[in-house]
Design an enzyme around this catalytic site. Structure first.
Site, PDB file in Angstrom:
ATOM      1  N   TYR A  56      14.648   8.635   4.989  1.00 22.74           N
ATOM      2  CA  TYR A  56      14.059   9.094   3.730  1.00 22.74           C
ATOM      3  C   TYR A  56      15.116   9.598   2.744  1.00 22.74           C
ATOM      4  CZ  TYR A  56       9.619   7.895   5.582  1.00 22.74           C
ATOM      5  OH  TYR A  56       8.590   7.137   6.083  1.00 22.74           O
ATOM      6  N   ARG A  59      16.281   6.551   0.898  1.00 25.35           N
ATOM      7  CA  ARG A  59      15.328   6.042  -0.086  1.00 25.35           C
ATOM      8  C   ARG A  59      15.203   7.011  -1.259  1.00 25.35           C
ATOM      9  NH1 ARG A  59      10.203   4.715   3.269  1.00 25.35           N
ATOM     10  NH2 ARG A  59       9.457   3.955   1.265  1.00 25.35           N
ATOM     11  N   GLN A  91       0.319   3.744  -2.885  1.00 22.02           N
ATOM     12  CA  GLN A  91       0.813   3.882  -1.517  1.00 22.02           C
ATOM     13  C   GLN A  91       2.318   4.172  -1.567  1.00 22.02           C
ATOM     14  OE1 GLN A  91      -1.092   0.704   1.296  1.00 22.02           O
ATOM     15  NE2 GLN A  91      -0.955  -0.191  -0.740  1.00 22.02           N
ATOM     16  N   HIS A 109       0.303   8.310   0.173  1.00 23.75           N
ATOM     17  CA  HIS A 109       1.198   8.326   1.339  1.00 23.75           C
ATOM     18  C   HIS A 109       2.350   9.303   1.167  1.00 23.75           C
ATOM     19  CE1 HIS A 109      -0.213   4.029   2.667  1.00 23.75           C
ATOM     20  NE2 HIS A 109      -1.098   4.975   2.932  1.00 23.75           N
ATOM     21  N   CYS A 139       8.180  30.354   4.236  1.00 23.44           N
ATOM     22  CA  CYS A 139       8.096  31.092   5.507  1.00 23.44           C
ATOM     23  C   CYS A 139       9.446  31.215   6.202  1.00 23.44           C
ATOM     24  CB  CYS A 139       7.091  30.407   6.451  1.00 23.44           C
ATOM     25  SG  CYS A 139       7.687  28.858   7.155  1.00 23.44           S
ATOM     26  N   ASN A 201      -0.868 -10.084  -7.198  1.00 23.94           N
ATOM     27  CA  ASN A 201       0.125 -10.043  -6.129  1.00 23.94           C
ATOM     28  C   ASN A 201       1.047 -11.257  -6.202  1.00 23.94           C
ATOM     29  OD1 ASN A 201       0.730  -8.199  -3.895  1.00 23.94           O
ATOM     30  ND2 ASN A 201       0.513 -10.039  -2.613  1.00 23.94           N
ATOM     31  N   LEU A 202       2.243 -11.120  -5.601  1.00 24.63           N
ATOM     32  CA  LEU A 202       3.184 -12.250  -5.671  1.00 24.63           C
ATOM     33  C   LEU A 202       2.630 -13.467  -4.949  1.00 24.63           C
ATOM     34  CD1 LEU A 202       6.029 -12.958  -6.703  1.00 24.63           C
ATOM     35  CD2 LEU A 202       6.923 -12.370  -4.458  1.00 24.63           C
ATOM     36  N   GLU A 203       1.959 -13.183  -3.799  1.00 22.75           N
ATOM     37  CA  GLU A 203       1.398 -14.300  -3.016  1.00 22.75           C
ATOM     38  C   GLU A 203       0.143 -13.798  -2.311  1.00 22.75           C
ATOM     39  OE1 GLU A 203       4.983 -14.042  -1.061  1.00 22.75           O
ATOM     40  OE2 GLU A 203       4.196 -12.158  -0.294  1.00 22.75           O
TER      41      GLU A 203
HETATM   42  C1  BV8 Z   1      -4.768   7.094   9.090  1.00 20.01           C
HETATM   43  C2  BV8 Z   1       4.819   6.129   4.445  1.00 20.01           C
HETATM   44  C3  BV8 Z   1      -6.352   8.364  10.273  1.00 20.01           C
HETATM   45  C4  BV8 Z   1       5.627   6.203   3.213  1.00 20.01           C
HETATM   46  C5  BV8 Z   1       3.270   4.505   5.274  1.00 20.01           C
HETATM   47  C6  BV8 Z   1      -7.894   0.670  10.947  1.00 20.01           C
HETATM   48  C7  BV8 Z   1      -7.540  -0.553  11.482  1.00 20.01           C
HETATM   49  C8  BV8 Z   1      -6.254  -0.769  11.984  1.00 20.01           C
HETATM   50  C9  BV8 Z   1      -5.290   0.273  11.978  1.00 20.01           C
HETATM   51  C10 BV8 Z   1      -5.666   1.480  11.458  1.00 20.01           C
HETATM   52  C11 BV8 Z   1      -6.936   1.677  10.930  1.00 20.01           C
HETATM   53  N1  BV8 Z   1      -6.994   2.977  10.476  1.00 20.01           N
HETATM   54  C12 BV8 Z   1      -5.836   3.587  10.709  1.00 20.01           C
HETATM   55  C13 BV8 Z   1      -4.980   2.696  11.295  1.00 20.01           C
HETATM   56  C14 BV8 Z   1      -3.605   2.985  11.727  1.00 20.01           C
HETATM   57  C15 BV8 Z   1      -2.611   2.831  10.577  1.00 20.01           C
HETATM   58  C16 BV8 Z   1      -2.525   1.418  10.120  1.00 20.01           C
HETATM   59  O1  BV8 Z   1      -3.142   1.025   9.143  1.00 20.01           O
HETATM   60  N2  BV8 Z   1      -1.695   0.658  10.829  1.00 20.01           N
HETATM   61  C17 BV8 Z   1      -1.435  -0.719  10.425  1.00 20.01           C
HETATM   62  C18 BV8 Z   1       0.051  -1.033  10.649  1.00 20.01           C
HETATM   63  C19 BV8 Z   1      -2.330  -1.631  11.236  1.00 20.01           C
HETATM   64  N3  BV8 Z   1      -2.955   3.694   9.452  1.00 20.01           N
HETATM   65  C20 BV8 Z   1      -2.585   5.001   9.492  1.00 20.01           C
HETATM   66  O2  BV8 Z   1      -2.063   5.520  10.466  1.00 20.01           O
HETATM   67  C21 BV8 Z   1      -2.890   5.846   8.271  1.00 20.01           C
HETATM   68  N4  BV8 Z   1      -3.506   7.067   8.700  1.00 20.01           N
HETATM   69  O3  BV8 Z   1      -5.509   6.155   9.006  1.00 20.01           O
HETATM   70  O4  BV8 Z   1      -5.107   8.300   9.593  1.00 20.01           O
HETATM   71  C22 BV8 Z   1      -6.644   9.774  10.550  1.00 20.01           C
HETATM   72  C23 BV8 Z   1      -7.968  10.180  10.508  1.00 20.01           C
HETATM   73  C24 BV8 Z   1      -8.249  11.496  10.762  1.00 20.01           C
HETATM   74  C25 BV8 Z   1      -7.234  12.397  11.032  1.00 20.01           C
HETATM   75  C26 BV8 Z   1      -5.902  11.979  11.055  1.00 20.01           C
HETATM   76  C27 BV8 Z   1      -5.589  10.642  10.825  1.00 20.01           C
HETATM   77  C28 BV8 Z   1      -1.610   6.260   7.543  1.00 20.01           C
HETATM   78  C29 BV8 Z   1      -1.017   5.101   6.843  1.00 20.01           C
HETATM   79  C30 BV8 Z   1       0.215   5.566   6.036  1.00 20.01           C
HETATM   80  C31 BV8 Z   1       1.465   5.198   6.758  1.00 20.01           C
HETATM   81  N5  BV8 Z   1       2.625   5.442   5.903  1.00 20.01           N
HETATM   82  N6  BV8 Z   1       4.405   4.770   4.658  1.00 20.01           N
HETATM   83  C32 BV8 Z   1       6.790   5.270   3.246  1.00 20.01           C
HETATM   84  O5  BV8 Z   1       7.581   5.342   4.194  1.00 20.01           O
HETATM   85  O6  BV8 Z   1       6.885   4.491   2.281  1.00 20.01           O
HETATM   86  S1  BV8 Z   1       2.719   2.920   5.265  1.00 20.01           S
HETATM   87  C33 BV8 Z   1       3.722   1.865   4.398  1.00 20.01           C
HETATM   88  O7  BV8 Z   1       2.998   0.627   4.274  1.00 20.01           O
HETATM   89  C34 BV8 Z   1       4.002   2.284   2.968  1.00 20.01           C
HETATM   90  O8  BV8 Z   1       3.296   3.440   2.567  1.00 20.01           O
HETATM   91  C35 BV8 Z   1       3.478   1.120   2.160  1.00 20.01           C
HETATM   92  O9  BV8 Z   1       3.053   1.549   0.951  1.00 20.01           O
HETATM   93  C36 BV8 Z   1       2.367   0.668   3.020  1.00 20.01           C
HETATM   94  C37 BV8 Z   1       1.755  -0.656   2.684  1.00 20.01           C
HETATM   95  O10 BV8 Z   1       2.783  -1.573   2.474  1.00 20.01           O
HETATM   96  P1  BV8 Z   1       2.777  -2.306   1.047  1.00 20.01           P
HETATM   97  O11 BV8 Z   1       2.902  -1.275  -0.021  1.00 20.01           O
HETATM   98  O12 BV8 Z   1       1.606  -3.223   0.971  1.00 20.01           O
HETATM   99  O13 BV8 Z   1       4.131  -3.092   1.109  1.00 20.01           O
HETATM  100  P2  BV8 Z   1       4.409  -4.483   1.871  1.00 20.01           P
HETATM  101  O14 BV8 Z   1       5.885  -4.681   1.926  1.00 20.01           O
HETATM  102  O15 BV8 Z   1       3.604  -4.531   3.136  1.00 20.01           O
HETATM  103  O16 BV8 Z   1       3.775  -5.594   0.893  1.00 20.01           O
HETATM  104  C38 BV8 Z   1       4.320  -5.775  -0.407  1.00 20.01           C
HETATM  105  C39 BV8 Z   1       3.403  -6.739  -1.139  1.00 20.01           C
HETATM  106  O17 BV8 Z   1       3.908  -6.897  -2.464  1.00 20.01           O
HETATM  107  C40 BV8 Z   1       3.391  -8.134  -0.519  1.00 20.01           C
HETATM  108  O18 BV8 Z   1       2.043  -8.583  -0.465  1.00 20.01           O
HETATM  109  C41 BV8 Z   1       4.195  -8.985  -1.496  1.00 20.01           C
HETATM  110  O19 BV8 Z   1       3.679 -10.303  -1.602  1.00 20.01           O
HETATM  111  C42 BV8 Z   1       3.988  -8.255  -2.798  1.00 20.01           C
HETATM  112  N7  BV8 Z   1       5.105  -8.396  -3.742  1.00 20.01           N
HETATM  113  C43 BV8 Z   1       6.440  -8.460  -3.460  1.00 20.01           C
HETATM  114  N8  BV8 Z   1       7.139  -8.590  -4.621  1.00 20.01           N
HETATM  115  C44 BV8 Z   1       6.226  -8.567  -5.631  1.00 20.01           C
HETATM  116  C45 BV8 Z   1       4.939  -8.449  -5.074  1.00 20.01           C
HETATM  117  N9  BV8 Z   1       3.828  -8.437  -5.826  1.00 20.01           N
HETATM  118  C46 BV8 Z   1       3.992  -8.532  -7.166  1.00 20.01           C
HETATM  119  N10 BV8 Z   1       5.192  -8.643  -7.768  1.00 20.01           N
HETATM  120  C47 BV8 Z   1       6.329  -8.668  -7.041  1.00 20.01           C
HETATM  121  N11 BV8 Z   1       7.511  -8.798  -7.654  1.00 20.01           N
END
Ligand code: BV8
Length: 232
Positions: A56, A59, A91, A109, A139, A201-203
Site C-alpha cells: 500500500y 500504491r 471500488q 473499499h 489511542c 468498459n474496455l471489453e
Molecule cells: C465482503 C482493496 C462480507 C483495495 C479489494 C459472493 C460470491 C463470491 C465471493 C464473495 C461473495 N461475497 C463476498 C465474497 C468474497 C469476496 C469476493 O468477492 N471475492 C471474489 C474474488 C470472488 N468479497 C469480499 O470479501 C468483500 N467483503 O463481501 O464482506 C462480510 C459480510 C459481513 C461481515 C463482514 C464481511 C470485500 C471486497 C473488497 C476487497 N478489496 N481491494 C485495493 O487494494 O485496491 S478488491 C479489488 O478488486 C479492488 O478493490 C478492485 O477495485 C476490485 C475490483 O477490481 P476492478 O476494479 O474491477 O479491477 P479489475 O482489474 O478486476 O478490472 C478492471 C476492468 O477495467 C476490466 O474489466 C478492464 O477491462 C477494464 N479496463 C481496463 N482499462 C480500461 C478499462 N475500462 C475502461 N477504460 C480503460 N482504459
C-alpha cells in the site's frame, strides 16, 4: 433522461488505467507479482505486515505522479451539473475522483490516503508511508493499518449505497471486471428495482450479460461522450 432522475455510478480500476495506475486483473495487473486476493486479506496483514504495508505504501506513493483523466473529469462535471440524486460508488482506493472535483462519492473499499487504527477504530488522513506498528494519534497504540477493505471485511458505506440503488433510475458501471462482491451484484440489485443499466468498459466483463446496454472502449472516450449525452 430528464435531470431530476436518480443515477448511481460504480467505478473500478479501469477508470484510473489511463491515468497510469495498473488494474488488478488485466495484463501487467499484478502488483509486484502478487495477486490482490493474496495480499489484500487480514491473514496476509497478520502473517507479513511488512509486505502488506509496502504494497500500500507503493500504491500511495504512486498517487503524486498521476492525475485525473478525462473520465474522472467528466464524472465530476456530471456531479456538479446533475440536479437529481447522484452517487459515485468507487471500488478504487486512489484519490483521482475527488481530485477531479467529484463530491457525491463513496470509497467502498477504503482509501490509500487514510490510515485506520485496529485498536480503537480511529481514522486519520495519512498521505505518507505507513510502517507497521505506527502509533495511533488517538489511542497511541501501535495499531495503525492501511484504511483498506480487505477480502472478508465489510465494505464501507453499504447502507448509503443500498439506499441509493433502491431509488435509482439508472445504474452505470465503469471500468470494472465484475469479479468482486458485493460491488459485482449491484447491477442485479438495481435491475430488481427497475433501473436501466449501462456498462462502459474496455471489453466485456463477467457481468456484461446483466446490463441493458454495454459500450466497449476506453473510459476517456466513452465516459465524456455519455456525460455529454446526458447533459445535452
Ligand atoms: C465482503 C482493496 C462480507 C483495495 C479489494 C459472493 C460470491 C463470491 C465471493 C464473495 C461473495 N461475497 C463476498 C465474497 C468474497 C469476496 C469476493 O468477492 N471475492 C471474489 C474474488 C470472488 N468479497 C469480499 O470479501 C468483500 N467483503 O463481501 O464482506 C462480510 C459480510 C459481513 C461481515 C463482514 C464481511 C470485500 C471486497 C473488497 C476487497 N478489496 N481491494 C485495493 O487494494 O485496491 S478488491 C479489488 O478488486 C479492488 O478493490 C478492485 O477495485 C476490485 C475490483 O477490481 P476492478 O476494479 O474491477 O479491477 P479489475 O482489474 O478486476 O478490472 C478492471 C476492468 O477495467 C476490466 O474489466 C478492464 O477491462 C477494464 N479496463 C481496463 N482499462 C480500461 C478499462 N475500462 C475502461 N477504460 C480503460 N482504459
Amino acid at each position: 433522461m430528464n435531470d431530476s432522475r436518480s443515477i448511481v455510478i460504480l467505478t473500478g480500476a479501469g477508470i484510473s488505467a489511463e491515468s497510469g495506475l495498473a488494474t488488478f486483473r488485466g495484463p501487467g495487473g499484478l502488483w509486484e507479482g502478487h495477486r490482490v486476493e493474496d495480499v489484500c486479506t487480514p491473514e496476509a496483514l497478520a502473517a507479513d505486515p511488512d509486505l502488506v504495508h509496502r504494497f500500500y505504501d507503493l500504491r500511495r506513493g504512486a498517487l503524486a505522479g498521476v492525475h485525473p483523466n478525462a473520465a474522472h473529469q467528466a464524472l465530476a462535471r456530471l456531479d456538479e451539473a446533475w440536479k437529481g440524486d447522484l452517487l459515485i460508488v468507487t471500488q478504487n482506493v486512489d484519490d483521482l475522483h475527488e481530485r477531479a472535483g467529484a463530491r457525491r462519492l463513496v470509497h467502498m473499499h477504503g482509501e490509500l490516503t487514510s490510515a485506520f487504527c485496529a485498536a480503537c477504530g480511529n481514522r486519520v488522513r495519512w498521505p505518507d508511508p505507513l510502517p507497521p506498528g505506527s502509533a495511533c494519534v488517538a489511542c497511541h497504540q501501535p495499531a495503525l493499518r492501511p484504511d483498506i477493505v480487505f477480502f472478508g471485511e465489510m465494505p464501507y458505506g453499504m447502507e448509503k449505497i443500498e439506499e441509493a440503488l433502491s431509488g435509482c433510475d439508472l445504474f452505470v458501471s465503469i471500468g470494472t471486471s465484475g469479479a468482486v462482491y458485493p460491488a459485482a451484484g449491484f447491477v442485479q440489485l438495481a435491475r430488481s428495482y427497475g433501473a436501466d443499466t449501462l456498462e462502459l468498459n474496455l471489453e466485456p466483463s463477467a457481468g456484461s450479460h446483466l446490463f441493458g446496454e454495454s459500450r466497449f472502449g476506453p473510459a476517456t472516450s466513452l465516459v465524456p461522450a455519455w456525460v455529454d449525452e446526458l447533459l445535452k
